[in-house]
Design a protein around this motif. Structure first.
Motif, PDB file in Angstrom:
ATOM      1  N   ASP A 173       2.534 -49.177 -15.246  1.00 41.60           N
ATOM      2  CA  ASP A 173       3.337 -48.766 -16.400  1.00 41.60           C
ATOM      3  C   ASP A 173       2.627 -47.725 -17.259  1.00 41.60           C
ATOM      4  N   SER A 174       1.313 -47.894 -17.494  1.00 42.16           N
ATOM      5  CA  SER A 174       0.606 -46.942 -18.354  1.00 42.16           C
ATOM      6  C   SER A 174       0.640 -45.543 -17.763  1.00 42.16           C
ATOM      7  N   ALA A 175       0.379 -45.439 -16.451  1.00 47.64           N
ATOM      8  CA  ALA A 175       0.374 -44.128 -15.801  1.00 47.64           C
ATOM      9  C   ALA A 175       1.748 -43.475 -15.879  1.00 47.64           C
ATOM     10  N   VAL A 176       2.780 -44.235 -15.574  1.00 47.21           N
ATOM     11  CA  VAL A 176       4.136 -43.673 -15.574  1.00 47.21           C
ATOM     12  C   VAL A 176       4.584 -43.337 -16.990  1.00 47.21           C
ATOM     13  N   ASP A 177       4.334 -44.235 -17.941  1.00 40.58           N
ATOM     14  CA  ASP A 177       4.756 -43.998 -19.321  1.00 40.58           C
ATOM     15  C   ASP A 177       4.107 -42.740 -19.890  1.00 40.58           C
ATOM     16  N   TRP A 178       2.799 -42.568 -19.649  1.00 37.45           N
ATOM     17  CA  TRP A 178       2.126 -41.399 -20.203  1.00 37.45           C
ATOM     18  C   TRP A 178       2.525 -40.116 -19.480  1.00 37.45           C
ATOM     19  N   ALA A 179       2.841 -40.211 -18.210  1.00 32.35           N
ATOM     20  CA  ALA A 179       3.341 -39.030 -17.504  1.00 32.35           C
ATOM     21  C   ALA A 179       4.647 -38.558 -18.136  1.00 32.35           C
ATOM     22  N   LEU A 180       5.516 -39.500 -18.440  1.00 32.66           N
ATOM     23  CA  LEU A 180       6.786 -39.155 -19.082  1.00 32.66           C
ATOM     24  C   LEU A 180       6.547 -38.582 -20.480  1.00 32.66           C
ATOM     25  N   SER A 181       5.635 -39.198 -21.219  1.00 32.03           N
ATOM     26  CA  SER A 181       5.385 -38.768 -22.592  1.00 32.03           C
ATOM     27  C   SER A 181       4.764 -37.386 -22.657  1.00 32.03           C
ATOM     28  N   ARG A 197       5.228 -45.825  -3.665  1.00 31.04           N
ATOM     29  CA  ARG A 197       5.966 -46.627  -4.638  1.00 31.04           C
ATOM     30  C   ARG A 197       5.074 -46.954  -5.825  1.00 31.04           C
ATOM     31  N   PHE A 198       5.680 -46.925  -7.015  1.00 29.91           N
ATOM     32  CA  PHE A 198       4.959 -47.236  -8.238  1.00 29.91           C
ATOM     33  C   PHE A 198       5.206 -48.690  -8.637  1.00 29.91           C
ATOM     34  N   ARG A 199       4.294 -49.250  -9.441  1.00 20.87           N
ATOM     35  CA  ARG A 199       4.404 -50.631  -9.897  1.00 20.87           C
ATOM     36  C   ARG A 199       4.996 -50.710 -11.299  1.00 20.87           C
ATOM     37  N   ALA A 200       5.543 -49.630 -11.793  1.00 15.45           N
ATOM     38  CA  ALA A 200       6.089 -49.590 -13.149  1.00 15.45           C
ATOM     39  C   ALA A 200       7.527 -50.100 -13.163  1.00 15.45           C
ATOM     40  N   ALA A 201       8.092 -50.193 -14.368  1.00 17.35           N
ATOM     41  CA  ALA A 201       9.475 -50.636 -14.508  1.00 17.35           C
ATOM     42  C   ALA A 201      10.397 -49.692 -13.740  1.00 17.35           C
ATOM     43  N   PRO A 202      11.432 -50.232 -13.091  1.00 18.05           N
ATOM     44  CA  PRO A 202      12.324 -49.392 -12.281  1.00 18.05           C
ATOM     45  C   PRO A 202      12.940 -48.231 -13.056  1.00 18.05           C
ATOM     46  N   GLU A 203      13.302 -48.468 -14.335  1.00 16.99           N
ATOM     47  CA  GLU A 203      13.952 -47.415 -15.115  1.00 16.99           C
ATOM     48  C   GLU A 203      13.014 -46.238 -15.359  1.00 16.99           C
ATOM     49  N   THR A 204      11.769 -46.547 -15.722  1.00 13.13           N
ATOM     50  CA  THR A 204      10.830 -45.460 -15.994  1.00 13.13           C
ATOM     51  C   THR A 204      10.380 -44.776 -14.701  1.00 13.13           C
ATOM     52  N   THR A 205      10.285 -45.546 -13.621  1.00 10.94           N
ATOM     53  CA  THR A 205       9.958 -44.928 -12.333  1.00 10.94           C
ATOM     54  C   THR A 205      11.041 -43.942 -11.923  1.00 10.94           C
ATOM     55  N   ALA A 206      12.308 -44.320 -12.154  1.00  9.37           N
ATOM     56  CA  ALA A 206      13.411 -43.419 -11.819  1.00  9.37           C
ATOM     57  C   ALA A 206      13.348 -42.139 -12.644  1.00  9.37           C
ATOM     58  N   ARG A 207      12.973 -42.261 -13.915  1.00  5.07           N
ATOM     59  CA  ARG A 207      12.845 -41.078 -14.763  1.00  5.07           C
ATOM     60  C   ARG A 207      11.707 -40.183 -14.277  1.00  5.07           C
ATOM     61  N   LEU A 208      10.609 -40.811 -13.865  1.00  4.76           N
ATOM     62  CA  LEU A 208       9.475 -40.056 -13.343  1.00  4.76           C
ATOM     63  C   LEU A 208       9.888 -39.259 -12.104  1.00  4.76           C
ATOM     64  N   GLU A 209      10.565 -39.912 -11.186  1.00  8.91           N
ATOM     65  CA  GLU A 209      10.975 -39.251  -9.955  1.00  8.91           C
ATOM     66  C   GLU A 209      11.986 -38.152 -10.233  1.00  8.91           C
ATOM     67  N   ALA A 210      12.837 -38.347 -11.241  1.00  6.80           N
ATOM     68  CA  ALA A 210      13.814 -37.315 -11.603  1.00  6.80           C
ATOM     69  C   ALA A 210      13.115 -36.082 -12.156  1.00  6.80           C
ATOM     70  N   LEU A 211      12.094 -36.282 -13.002  1.00  8.95           N
ATOM     71  CA  LEU A 211      11.344 -35.142 -13.540  1.00  8.95           C
ATOM     72  C   LEU A 211      10.611 -34.403 -12.423  1.00  8.95           C
ATOM     73  N   ALA A 212      10.080 -35.159 -11.461  1.00  3.40           N
ATOM     74  CA  ALA A 212       9.402 -34.526 -10.336  1.00  3.40           C
ATOM     75  C   ALA A 212      10.380 -33.692  -9.515  1.00  3.40           C
ATOM     76  N   ALA A 213      11.581 -34.214  -9.315  1.00  2.00           N
ATOM     77  CA  ALA A 213      12.593 -33.484  -8.555  1.00  2.00           C
ATOM     78  C   ALA A 213      12.997 -32.202  -9.271  1.00  2.00           C
ATOM     79  N   GLN A 214      12.927 -32.219 -10.605  1.00  2.00           N
ATOM     80  CA  GLN A 214      13.263 -31.031 -11.387  1.00  2.00           C
ATOM     81  C   GLN A 214      12.094 -30.052 -11.490  1.00  2.00           C
TER      82      GLN A 214
END
Length: 348
Positions: A173-181, A197-214
């Motif tokens: 979660d920390s890695a994914v949350d700070w990447a988004l922030s 696959r990440f161990r973070a919450a599914p919602e934030t993981t989806a946001r991370l993958e969406a930003l990567a796709a963009q």
């Protein structure tokens, strides 16, 4: 947000709270509402526990009444709430000894710290989180030379990373949350994880993958940290390698390594509290441990069905305080009243 260490010579209190994280600070308020005077001891040099030490700007979403509140702001509000009861704070004091004297009425706990401080009280509330904590460090050559300059295990202010090329290592979660922030602050964010696959919450993981796709950030997977390149503590690049050993160079100014915390209950493990899986068993109804007038609340406490949430710790702080009243004043009844009736009492 501030709670300077008191210079008071007082050593006798109603309650000694060990741990100045959010749950410990809540216990100070709950005790104050029952006219119990508290001393607070913490090994860290400031209040807030992990909230202050690791992610003061990270938003928290499950505190009642706050759709979102920064961790540091929550600590500040808890300090303000406890302030009317004039608690005595002792920071940078590691508790090393805990002794019980039953030769008085009520019995007294004697708390000793590594710096020679001695405090006495009928009640002790352990709110020490998971105990002493520190980051799990990646096994990289010359890592120490970069720590505090280009390699960090937490983020105090995200503005310090504006315009930087940031490598984030970890999959929780920390890695994914700070990447988004940091995606809209840093010049570039690169997330290194050894699994797809990440161990973070599914919602934030989806946001991370969406930003990567963009193309807003880079997912460097599956790779692991291999080496650091730079000079004088100033990072120039991070070398990563895949499972086959193929190496890749990431130009970077900062490495944020989020591999969790190494925790240690320290002296608490020697206090006869029946430690189970790095936690202290307590009665769910009272938060009392197996020893008299000694309570444990927050992440350090465990019971069937326990949820390690700040709001759970707040409820435990209330339970511990109300039961502590009887330990401080044996035979004296306590008539429960709501704060809307009592207001905030004065401890004189």
């Amino acid at each position: 947000m501030s709670a300077p260490e008191s210079s008071s010579s007082l050593s006798r209190f109603d309650v000694i709270v060990i741990g100045a994280g959010p749950v410990g600070l809540s216990a100070v308020f709950q005790c104050g509402m029952l006219r119990l005077r508290c001393a607070v001891v913490d090994a860290l040099d400031a209040p807030g526990g992990q909230l202050t030490a690791l992610y003061p700007e990270k938003p928290i979403y499950d505190i009642p009444g706050f759709p979102a509140i920064a961790a540091g702001d929550l600590v500040g509000r808890l300090l303000d709430q406890a302030a009317p009861f004039n608690p005595v704070y002792h920071f940078s004091h590691l508790v090393t000894g805990l002794e019980r004297d039953e030769g008085t009425t009520p019995g007294l706990w004697r708390v000793r710290t590594a710096k020679g401080l001695v405090l006495e009280a009928p009640v002790v509330i352990l709110a020490a989180g998971a105990g002493a904590f520190g980051p799990n460090r990646p096994p990289l050559a010359d890592l120490e030379a970069y720590e505090g300059h280009s390699v960090f295990y937490s983020v105090a202010r995200r503005e310090t990373l504006r315009g930087k090329r940031v490598v984030i290592a970890g999959g929780g979660d920390s890695a994914v949350d700070w990447a988004l922030s940091l995606a809209d602050v840093a010049a570039r964010v690169m997330v290194v994880h050894r699994r797809p696959r990440f161990r973070a919450a599914p919602e934030t993981t989806a946001r991370l993958e969406a930003l990567a796709a963009q193309g807003a950030l880079d997912l460097v997977i599956p790779y692991q940290l291999q080496a650091l390149e730079g000079e004088g503590g100033i990072l120039r690049s991070v070398i990563v390698a895949d499972l086959d050993g193929a190496r890749r160079q990431l130009d970077a100014d900062v490495l944020l390594a989020f591999f969790g915390l190494a925790t240690d209950l320290g002296p608490m493990a020697e206090w006869g509290l029946g430690i189970e899986r790095h936690a202290i068993p307590v009665s769910q109804e009272t938060c009392r441990t197996c020893r008299p007038a000694l309570y444990a609340i927050g992440d350090v406490a465990t019971y069937p069905g326990k949820r390690k949430l700040i709001l759970t710790g707040f409820a435990e702080a209330s339970a511990a305080a109300h039961n502590a009243h009887a330990d401080c004043h044996p035979g004296e009844g306590l008539h429960f009243e709501h704060s809307t009736t009592t207001g905030v009492p004065s401890l004189g």
